[in-house]
Design an enzyme around this catalytic site. Structure first.
Site, PDB file in Angstrom:
ATOM      1  N   HIS A  82       0.868  -1.176   0.000  1.00 48.80           N
ATOM      2  CA  HIS A  82       0.000   0.000   0.000  1.00 48.80           C
ATOM      3  C   HIS A  82       0.910   1.232   0.000  1.00 48.80           C
ATOM      4  CE1 HIS A  82      -3.059  -2.861   1.961  1.00 48.80           C
ATOM      5  NE2 HIS A  82      -3.392  -2.677   0.694  1.00 48.80           N
TER       6      HIS A  82
ATOM      7  N   GLU B 226       1.223  -5.379  10.843  1.00 47.77           N
ATOM      8  CA  GLU B 226       0.678  -4.019  10.951  1.00 47.77           C
ATOM      9  C   GLU B 226       1.420  -3.356  12.103  1.00 47.77           C
ATOM     10  OE1 GLU B 226      -1.400  -2.637   8.965  1.00 47.77           O
ATOM     11  OE2 GLU B 226      -2.382  -4.296   7.891  1.00 47.77           O
TER      12      GLU B 226
ATOM     13  N   HIS C 142       3.264  -3.406   6.902  1.00 44.67           N
ATOM     14  CA  HIS C 142       2.215  -2.417   6.646  1.00 44.67           C
ATOM     15  C   HIS C 142       2.071  -1.487   7.844  1.00 44.67           C
ATOM     16  CE1 HIS C 142      -0.010  -4.428   3.209  1.00 44.67           C
ATOM     17  NE2 HIS C 142       0.849  -5.366   3.574  1.00 44.67           N
TER      18      HIS C 142
ATOM     19  N   GLU D 118       1.766   3.739   3.055  1.00 46.80           N
ATOM     20  CA  GLU D 118       2.182   3.194   4.357  1.00 46.80           C
ATOM     21  C   GLU D 118       3.687   3.367   4.492  1.00 46.80           C
ATOM     22  OE1 GLU D 118      -1.682   0.263   4.418  1.00 46.80           O
ATOM     23  OE2 GLU D 118       0.299  -0.664   4.559  1.00 46.80           O
TER      24      GLU D 118
HETATM   25 ZN   LIG Z   1      -1.415  -1.981   4.183  1.00 48.93          ZN
END
Ligand SMILES: [Zn+2]
Length: 354
Positions: free
Chosen positions: A71, A232, A168, A74
Site C-alpha cells: 500500500h 501491521e 504495513h 504506508e
Molecule cells: Zn497496508
C-alpha cells in the site's frame, strides 16, 4: 518523472549509494534487470523496479523476503526497509542469508496513495487475473511479485528456512498498536519460533485466519510454503512524519535476523500474546454503506452487544457476540469488497509446533 523524495537515482547511483528506494521511485513502473556485486561480495540482482535479490558470498541456510509499500501510503515500513537495505548495500550491515527486497507499489508511493486502481493486497494467489476485470498496474504487479517470490525460493534447494514479512501500517490506530495477520495454514500448526521472533519485534497480537485469502502473506504461506505474515506496525502517516522510534524493536530484530546475530528469544508462553479469530467478514453491498462509529475508533475496539456498527442500504450490522471487536473498517472500498472484519478472542493451546 521525479519521485516524491525529490531525487533521481539511476542504476549507477544505486551502485554507489545503495539507495534502492530512490532508484525504485525514479523508475516506478519498470526498470530492465541488471546486477552487480558490492564491495562486501553481496550479489545484487535487480529484477525490476522495487524488486532486488541479495545473495551474500558465503553459504546460507535462510531465504527471507521483506516487503513494504504494497500500500503506497504506508510510509514507515518503506522508510525502515529502505534504510536497512541501504545499510546492507553499503557494508554497514552484514548479510548472512539470502534476501528478496520488495517495494510493492512504487507508482502509488510516488502518488502518496494507498493504491492507483486496485488494492494490491486483494490480488494474490491468482486473484489478479480472476473474473471480469479491467487491466491495471496493480494487477500486473501482483503477478510479477508472485513470480519474483517463487523464483527466489525455487532457485535454491528445498528444505531451507523460508519466511516472508509483509510490512504495513493501518489506516486507524489500534488498541494493540502492533499486530500480525497469520494466514490460514489449512490445519498445520502455528509456529512458536515465528511467534517468539515477532514478539521480540513488538508484535504480540495475532489474527489467526481460518480461510484462504487474496493477500500476499497467504500466497507466501500456501503457494511458496514460507512462514508468511502481514505485519501491521502502527498508523499510516506521510513521509517524514513517522516517529521511527516506535519501529525500533522491529528494526533491531530484522537487522539481527539478516546479519546472523543471535536472536536470544524468550521461550514461548501463550500468556504473553493476544490471539483473535475472525467471527464475521462484512462486505459492502450497496453504495449507501456507512460505518456508525467515529473515524478515530481504533482497530480491536469492542462494543456492547446490539451496537449498530454499520448500515448498508436498509440493513443494519450489529454486535452479535460478547467480545466481538472491529478491525480494518473502511467504507471506501469497491462494492462487494470487505469493508470490515469482526474478530473475537481465541486461544491456540495444542495448535502450535516449536
Ligand atoms: Zn497496508
Amino acid at each position: 518523472m521525479t519521485s516524491i523524495l525529490n531525487r533521481q537515482v539511476n542504476a549507477t547511483d544505486l551502485v554507489q549509494s545503495g539507495d534502492f528506494l530512490g532508484f525504485s521511485l525514479s523508475f516506478p513502473e519498470h526498470h530492465p534487470a541488471f546486477d552487480y556485486v558490492t564491495e562486501q561480495g553481496i550479489r545484487v540482482e535487480v529484477w525490476d523496479s522495487g524488486i532486488a535479490c541479495l545473495t551474500p558470498a558465503q553459504s546460507t541456510t535462510q531465504d527471507i523476503v521483506l516487503s513494504c509499500g504494497i500500500h503506497g501510503n504506508e510510509t514507515a515500513p518503506i522508510e525502515l526497509v529502505a534504510k536497512l537495505v541501504q545499510d546492507i548495500l553499503t557494508g554497514v550491515l552484514p548479510l548472512t542469508c539470502r534476501l528478496l527486497v520488495l517495494i510493492g507499489n512504487p507508482p502509488a508511493i510516488n502518488a502518496a496513495k494507498r493504491e492507483l486502481v486496485d488494492n494490491l493486497n486483494r490480488l494474490f494467489s491468482g486473484h489478479h487475473s480472476k473474473g471480469d476485470f479491467t487491466p491495471s498496474w496493480e494487477r500486473s504487479r501482483a503477478a510479477l511479485l508472485e513470480q519474483a517470490v517463487l523464483r527466489f525460493y525455487q532457485s535454491v534447494e528445498e528444505g531451507r528456512h523460508r519466511a516472508l514479512y509483509d510490512l504495513h501500517t493501518a489506516i486507524r490506530g489500534s488498541v494493540h498498536e502492533k499486530f500480525a495477520v497469520y494466514p490460514f495454514l489449512h490445519g498445520e500448526p502455528w509456529s512458536e519460533a515465528q511467534l517468539r521472533f515477532l514478539a521480540a519485534c513488538g508484535v504480540n497480537t495475532f489474527l489467526l485466519m481460518q480461510t484462504p485469502a487474496s493477500t500476499f502473506s497467504y500466497f507466501a504461506a500456501q503457494t511458496a510454503k514460507a512462514h508468511g505474515f502481514t505485519l501491521e506496525l502502527g498508523k499510516v502517516r506521510p513521509f517524514g512524519q513517522n516517529d521511527m522510534s516506535r519501529f525500533a524493536e522491529c528494526d533491531t530484530m530484522l537487522r539481527k535476523l539478516l546479519s546472523g546475530v543471535g536472536l536470544d528469544l524468550a521461550p514461548f508462553a501463550e500468556i504473553a500474546f493476544h490471539f483473535f479469530v475472525v467471527s464475521r467478514s462484512i462486505n459492502k453491498q450497496t453504495e449507501q454503506f456507512k460505518l456508525c462509529f467515529a473515524n478515530d475508533i481504533e482497530n480491536f475496539t469492542q462494543f456492547p452487544l446490539g451496537t449498530v456498527l454499520a448500515e448498508d442500504g436498509g440493513a443494519q450490522i450489529t454486535v452479535d457476540e460478547v467480545g466481538e471487536a472491529i478491525i480494518f473498517p473502511n467504507a471506501n472500498v469497491a462494492l462487494g469488497q470487505r469493508a470490515m472484519l469482526l474478530v473475537k478472542p481465541t486461544d491456540i493451546r495444542g495448535q502450535t509446533a516449536p
